[in-house]
Each structure stands twice: as structure tokens, then as C-alpha cells.
Write a protein that holds these residues in place. Structure first.
Motif, short mmCIF file in Angstrom:
data_model
loop_
_atom_site.label_atom_id
_atom_site.label_comp_id
_atom_site.label_asym_id
_atom_site.label_seq_id
_atom_site.Cartn_x
_atom_site.Cartn_y
_atom_site.Cartn_z
N TYR A 86 0.80 -1.21 0.00
CA TYR A 86 0.00 0.00 0.00
C TYR A 86 0.84 1.27 0.00
N SER A 87 2.14 1.13 -0.15
CA SER A 87 3.02 2.30 -0.09
C SER A 87 2.75 3.30 -1.21
N GLY A 88 2.27 2.82 -2.34
CA GLY A 88 1.94 3.72 -3.44
C GLY A 88 0.77 4.62 -3.10
N ILE A 89 -0.15 4.14 -2.29
CA ILE A 89 -1.30 4.95 -1.90
C ILE A 89 -0.85 6.09 -0.99
N VAL A 90 0.11 5.80 -0.12
CA VAL A 90 0.67 6.85 0.73
C VAL A 90 1.35 7.91 -0.13
N THR A 91 2.05 7.47 -1.16
CA THR A 91 2.69 8.40 -2.08
C THR A 91 1.66 9.28 -2.76
N ASP A 92 0.51 8.70 -3.11
CA ASP A 92 -0.58 9.49 -3.70
C ASP A 92 -0.92 10.69 -2.82
N VAL A 93 -1.13 10.41 -1.56
CA VAL A 93 -1.56 11.45 -0.62
C VAL A 93 -0.47 12.50 -0.46
N ILE A 94 0.76 12.06 -0.31
CA ILE A 94 1.86 12.98 -0.07
C ILE A 94 2.13 13.84 -1.30
N PHE A 95 1.99 13.29 -2.48
CA PHE A 95 2.18 14.09 -3.69
C PHE A 95 1.10 15.17 -3.81
N ASP A 96 -0.12 14.86 -3.38
CA ASP A 96 -1.15 15.91 -3.37
C ASP A 96 -0.79 17.01 -2.38
N HIS A 97 -0.08 16.66 -1.32
CA HIS A 97 0.40 17.69 -0.38
C HIS A 97 1.31 18.67 -1.10
N PHE A 98 2.26 18.15 -1.86
CA PHE A 98 3.20 19.04 -2.54
C PHE A 98 2.54 19.83 -3.65
N LEU A 99 1.52 19.27 -4.28
CA LEU A 99 0.76 20.04 -5.26
C LEU A 99 0.04 21.20 -4.57
N ALA A 100 -0.55 20.94 -3.42
CA ALA A 100 -1.25 22.00 -2.69
C ALA A 100 -0.28 23.06 -2.19
N VAL A 101 0.86 22.64 -1.69
CA VAL A 101 1.86 23.58 -1.17
C VAL A 101 2.37 24.50 -2.28
N GLY A 102 2.60 23.93 -3.45
CA GLY A 102 3.14 24.71 -4.57
C GLY A 102 2.08 25.16 -5.56
N TRP A 103 0.84 25.21 -5.12
CA TRP A 103 -0.29 25.45 -6.02
C TRP A 103 -0.11 26.68 -6.90
N ARG A 104 0.44 27.75 -6.35
CA ARG A 104 0.60 28.98 -7.11
C ARG A 104 1.51 28.80 -8.32
N ASN A 105 2.35 27.79 -8.29
CA ASN A 105 3.24 27.52 -9.42
C ASN A 105 2.54 26.76 -10.54
N TYR A 106 1.37 26.23 -10.24
CA TYR A 106 0.70 25.35 -11.20
C TYR A 106 -0.61 25.92 -11.76
N SER A 107 -1.27 26.78 -11.01
CA SER A 107 -2.60 27.22 -11.42
C SER A 107 -2.72 28.74 -11.33
N ILE A 108 -3.53 29.29 -12.23
CA ILE A 108 -3.80 30.73 -12.17
C ILE A 108 -4.88 31.04 -11.13
N TYR A 109 -5.53 29.99 -10.62
CA TYR A 109 -6.59 30.19 -9.65
C TYR A 109 -6.08 29.89 -8.23
N PRO A 110 -6.39 30.71 -7.26
CA PRO A 110 -6.05 30.37 -5.87
C PRO A 110 -6.68 29.03 -5.49
N LEU A 111 -6.04 28.30 -4.60
CA LEU A 111 -6.52 26.97 -4.25
C LEU A 111 -7.93 27.02 -3.67
N ARG A 112 -8.22 28.01 -2.86
CA ARG A 112 -9.57 28.10 -2.29
C ARG A 112 -10.60 28.35 -3.38
N GLN A 113 -10.29 29.22 -4.31
CA GLN A 113 -11.22 29.50 -5.41
C GLN A 113 -11.41 28.24 -6.26
N PHE A 114 -10.32 27.55 -6.55
CA PHE A 114 -10.40 26.32 -7.33
C PHE A 114 -11.26 25.29 -6.61
N SER A 115 -11.05 25.14 -5.31
CA SER A 115 -11.81 24.16 -4.53
C SER A 115 -13.29 24.47 -4.55
#
Length: 217
Positions: A86-115
């Protein structure tokens, strides 16, 4: 998202949706299909409107690409001691953490607005959602699960919930210890992998992902 291992997923885990939603681009129907992809098995996708079908199939291709990426495998290996297969599932979650942390580098929309935009789309398409998705969607919205990934506490909570309610081992403390220890290295692995994944999606599917002008993906 990143691992196709079949596992009993909690209806309230909010496991790894952020990347799938981001990779859906601007098409609302594709977003719906990508969001429900884990809950649509085999040919069941053919029961949905064509654009939603496209989203489900995109979800599967994202999983296919991710499962085979060497950096994903490298990251998952850190968690095998306590999580095993199940280690890949943990990686799934942790990678979403880094996407959220660096969200401004990936999207023109603020994370709250996107959500909030995602919540509105899913609610407006509620009748199309599989039953299990209908059950956990209110929890995901109420607890702002997509935004919560940006904090380590949110990651711990997701893993802890899954550990209590699914076959995932109850090892949230271990996962956070590993993440803290190798935080910068895992962050870099995510950044390289995710750039490859975005390129894969944009090169092979008609998906428009609006990124900041100075983004180097």
C-alpha cells in the motif's frame, strides 16, 4: 490517483483527488469523470455522457502513467517497511500535499477558489455521481479536504482515517516521520514527476490547463 492497486477506499478519505481535478483542465464534464474515476469499473463508464466518459478514461491513463514512473516508485519505496504493497497509496496522498503547497506555481486560480469551483461543479452534477461519491462528497466539502492537503496535519488526518476505515495499515505517524525526514528530496521528486505528468496529459489529450505565465512545466 497515482496507484492502481485495488483497495477498499474510505467514503470519507478524500484521498488523492487534487491532482486529478487539476489535470482535468477547464472542461467541467471531464472534471466530473476524472473525479469519479476510481468508482467506475470496467465498462461502466459507458453509462455516462461522452465528456464524462472522457474524464474517466483520462483518470485511468493518469494512473497508468503514474504507476510506471520511476520517481513514484522511488518515493513509494520509503514507505514499504510499514505499508508494504500500500506504499503507493501513501505516495498518492503525499504528492497531493506538494501540489497544494506549490499550487501557485501550477494554477492561475487560488486553491480556495479552485476548490469552491470544483465543489459547485460536483454539486451541479450530483445525480451523475456514483453512490459512494455522493456519500463522501458532503464531508469533502464541509472539511475542505482539497485545501487541507497543504498542511501536514491534513495529510496525517487523511492517512489516519484511511487506516481506521480501510485495509491501509494504521501507520500515519510513520508516514509523517518519513515525510519530515526526506521532505526536500520528496518535494523535488514530486516536482520532476508532476512536470512529466502534465506534459503527458497535455501532449496526449485535449486538455487545457491554465498555468501561471512564469511556470516552467
Amino acid at each position: 490517483m497515482y496507484n492502481s492497486l485495488t483497495v477498499e477506499k474510505s467514503v470519507i478519505s478524500g484521498m488523492n483527488y487534487l491532482a486529478h481535478l487539476y489535470l482535468s483542465g477547464e472542461d467541467e464534464s471531464i472534471l466530473v469523470g476524472n473525479f469519479i474515476g476510481d468508482y467506475v469499473k470496467g465498462n461502466q463508464y459507458q453509462q455516462f455522457p461522452l465528456a464524462v466518459q472522457t474524464g474517466v478514461l483520462l483518470h485511468r491513463q493518469i494512473d497508468w502513467f503514474t504507476d510506471r514512473h520511476p520517481l513514484v516508485k522511488d518515493c513509494a519505496s520509503r514507505f514499504k517497511t510499514n505499508y508494504g504493497r500500500y506504499s503507493g497509496i501513501v505516495t498518492d496522498v503525499i504528492f497531493d500535499h506538494f501540489l497544494a503547497v506549490g499550487w501557485r506555481n501550477y494554477s492561475i486560480y487560488p486553491l480556495r477558489q479552485f476548490s469552491k469551483h470544483v465543489h459547485a461543479i460536483l454539486l451541479s452534477n450530483f445525480n451523475l455521481l456514483p453512490l459512494r461519491v455522493k456519500l463522501f462528497l458532503p464531508f469533502l466539502i464541509q472539511h475542505k479536504r482539497l485545501e487541507s492537503y497543504a498542511g501536514l496535519e491534513g495529510i496525517w488526518q487523511s492517512l489516519a482515517i484511511m487506516g481506521r476505515r480501510t485495509s491501509l495499515p494504521e501507520e500515519a505517524d510513520f508516514a509523517l516521520d518519513v515525510l519530515r525526514q526526506d521532505y526536500d528530496l520528496i518535494k523535488r521528486e514530486f516536482e520532476v514527476f508532476f512536470a512529466d505528468l502534465v506534459d503527458f496529459v497535455e501532449s496526449n489529450f485535449e486538455v487545457e490547463i491554465k498555468k501561471p505565465a512564469d511556470n516552467r512545466l
